[in-house]
Scaffold this active site. Structure first.
Site, PDB file in Angstrom:
ATOM      1  N   PRO A   2       0.817  -1.217   0.000  1.00 20.76           N
ATOM      2  CA  PRO A   2       0.000   0.000   0.000  1.00 20.76           C
ATOM      3  C   PRO A   2       0.850   1.266   0.000  1.00 20.76           C
ATOM      4  O   PRO A   2       1.940   1.315   0.569  1.00 20.76           O
ATOM      5  CB  PRO A   2      -0.806  -0.118   1.302  1.00 20.76           C
ATOM      6  CG  PRO A   2      -0.841  -1.582   1.595  1.00 20.76           C
ATOM      7  CD  PRO A   2       0.474  -2.119   1.111  1.00 20.76           C
ATOM      8  N   GLU A   3       0.311   2.287  -0.636  1.00 18.43           N
ATOM      9  CA  GLU A   3       0.970   3.592  -0.648  1.00 18.43           C
ATOM     10  C   GLU A   3       0.678   4.327   0.665  1.00 18.43           C
ATOM     11  O   GLU A   3      -0.204   3.944   1.442  1.00 18.43           O
ATOM     12  CB  GLU A   3       0.463   4.413  -1.830  1.00 18.43           C
ATOM     13  CG  GLU A   3       0.568   3.715  -3.176  1.00 18.43           C
ATOM     14  CD  GLU A   3       1.978   3.712  -3.749  1.00 18.43           C
ATOM     15  OE1 GLU A   3       2.793   4.568  -3.360  1.00 18.43           O
ATOM     16  OE2 GLU A   3       2.256   2.861  -4.614  1.00 18.43           O
ATOM     17  N   LYS A  51       4.502   4.199   6.149  1.00 16.94           N
ATOM     18  CA  LYS A  51       3.665   3.024   5.917  1.00 16.94           C
ATOM     19  C   LYS A  51       3.431   2.212   7.193  1.00 16.94           C
ATOM     20  O   LYS A  51       2.948   1.085   7.144  1.00 16.94           O
ATOM     21  CB  LYS A  51       4.294   2.154   4.829  1.00 16.94           C
ATOM     22  CG  LYS A  51       4.381   2.868   3.486  1.00 16.94           C
ATOM     23  CD  LYS A  51       4.858   1.946   2.398  1.00 16.94           C
ATOM     24  CE  LYS A  51       4.917   2.680   1.064  1.00 16.94           C
ATOM     25  NZ  LYS A  51       5.295   1.784  -0.051  1.00 16.94           N
ATOM     26  N   ASN A 167       5.380   1.628  -5.141  1.00 15.16           N
ATOM     27  CA  ASN A 167       5.611   1.376  -6.569  1.00 15.16           C
ATOM     28  C   ASN A 167       4.787   2.275  -7.477  1.00 15.16           C
ATOM     29  O   ASN A 167       5.272   2.783  -8.486  1.00 15.16           O
ATOM     30  CB  ASN A 167       5.276  -0.083  -6.898  1.00 15.16           C
ATOM     31  CG  ASN A 167       6.434  -1.001  -6.620  1.00 15.16           C
ATOM     32  OD1 ASN A 167       7.471  -0.583  -6.124  1.00 15.16           O
ATOM     33  ND2 ASN A 167       6.265  -2.267  -6.942  1.00 15.16           N
ATOM     34  N   ARG A 252      10.101  -5.940  -7.490  1.00 10.29           N
ATOM     35  CA  ARG A 252       9.119  -4.893  -7.756  1.00 10.29           C
ATOM     36  C   ARG A 252       9.062  -4.600  -9.249  1.00 10.29           C
ATOM     37  O   ARG A 252      10.072  -4.664  -9.948  1.00 10.29           O
ATOM     38  CB  ARG A 252       9.485  -3.604  -7.012  1.00 10.29           C
ATOM     39  CG  ARG A 252       9.403  -3.718  -5.502  1.00 10.29           C
ATOM     40  CD  ARG A 252       9.784  -2.413  -4.844  1.00 10.29           C
ATOM     41  NE  ARG A 252       9.581  -2.437  -3.410  1.00 10.29           N
ATOM     42  CZ  ARG A 252       9.758  -1.385  -2.628  1.00 10.29           C
ATOM     43  NH1 ARG A 252      10.166  -0.238  -3.142  1.00 10.29           N
ATOM     44  NH2 ARG A 252       9.546  -1.461  -1.322  1.00 10.29           N
TER      45      ARG A 252
END
Length: 272
Positions: A2-3, A51, A167, A252
């Site tokens: 998650p961002e 995060k 990402n 990623r």
């Protein structure tokens, strides 16, 4: 993963539901805290740090912080006491129950219970938080430029430099800046503008569940290049490229438009 804006919303959800309420039951479904019990404690607040999520509780045994991280699949849900759980019970890692609600943390990547005075031991490494009260643009720029040869996408993803970019935002920021993700930090003509755009993107998206970097909320039109490897660039029509980077356990995907973001002279071997 998650961002930062997703984690910010999770913190707000927990804060609104739990803060100021007494816990009538707690269930920590991880081996290291299986016997812990904060029932009778009062939730003070939940805040995000990049995060990371920090839920602070005062209890007869002291002041405690529940440190959780969503990682790839985690999520917090606040449910009524009789409401059906949206995920199987075996995925629950933490259950916090008040007189009116139940907060369930599913598939959490990190669950730690520690004295509140020791919080810095788990989040002290985190750089300035794009959505936090500690945001410091100048400090973020100092950290980002400390290694001028580092690929810009790696520098943006490093939570020690600035916190909250994952990402998706890393790919989108490189696109709007016209930077190939593997270009060195030193190649960015105006890194300050990139950082300010990051702040703007997260600020705009933190209040809505549907993220968009283009301003268009329609399906498949929300992003410039992220996860558009089977679609053309929205700006020029060229096929969007994608490549996997990093060790297998932390691999990623990196997305870019080869026309809008010219490839540096050295870097990865891209795949379509």
């Amino acid at each position: 993963m998650p961002e930062g804006d997703t984690v910010w919303r999770a913190a707000r959800l927990l804060d609104r539901a739990l803060s100021g309420h007494d816990l009538v039951a707690t269930d920590f479904r991880v081996p290291q805290h299986a016997t812990a019990d904060l029932a009778g404690g009062r939730v003070l607040e939940t805040v995000s740090r990049g995060k990371h999520l920090l839920t602070r509780v005062t209890h007869d045994t002291g002041r405690w912080t529940l440190h959780t991280h969503l990682k790839m699949e985690g999520a917090w849900r606040v449910l009524g006491l009789d409401q059906r759980w949206p995920r199987p019970p075996h995925q629950a890692r933490v259950v916090l129950t008040t007189a009116t609600d139940r907060a369930v943390g599913f598939s959490l990547g990190i669950v730690e219970l520690l004295p509140t005075d020791d919080e810095e031991s788990v989040v002290g490494h985190v750089g300035p938080d794009l959505l936090g009260p500690d945001w410091d643009e100048a400090e973020a720029l100092v950290r980002l430029t400390a290694d001028p040869d580092r690929p810009v996408v790696e520098a943006l993803l490093d939570q020690r430099n600035l916190a909250g970019i994952g990402n998706m935002y890393a790919a989108e920021l490189c696109f709007v800046a016209g930077l190939h993700p593997l270009a060195p930090v030193s190649a960015a003509p105006d890194l300050r503008r990139v950082v300010r755009r990051a702040k703007q993107m997260l600020d705009l998206n933190k209040e809505r569940a549907v993220q968009s970097t283009t301003g268009n909320l329609r399906e498949r039109e929300r992003m410039w290049v992220y996860r558009r490897d089977r679609s053309p660039c929205r700006r020029c029509g060229a096929p969007v490229r994608v490549a996997m980077r990093g060790p297998a356990e932390r691999e990623r995907a990196t997305y870019w438009c080869p026309r809008c973001q010219p490839e540096p002279t050295t870097g990865l071997s891209p795949s379509a």
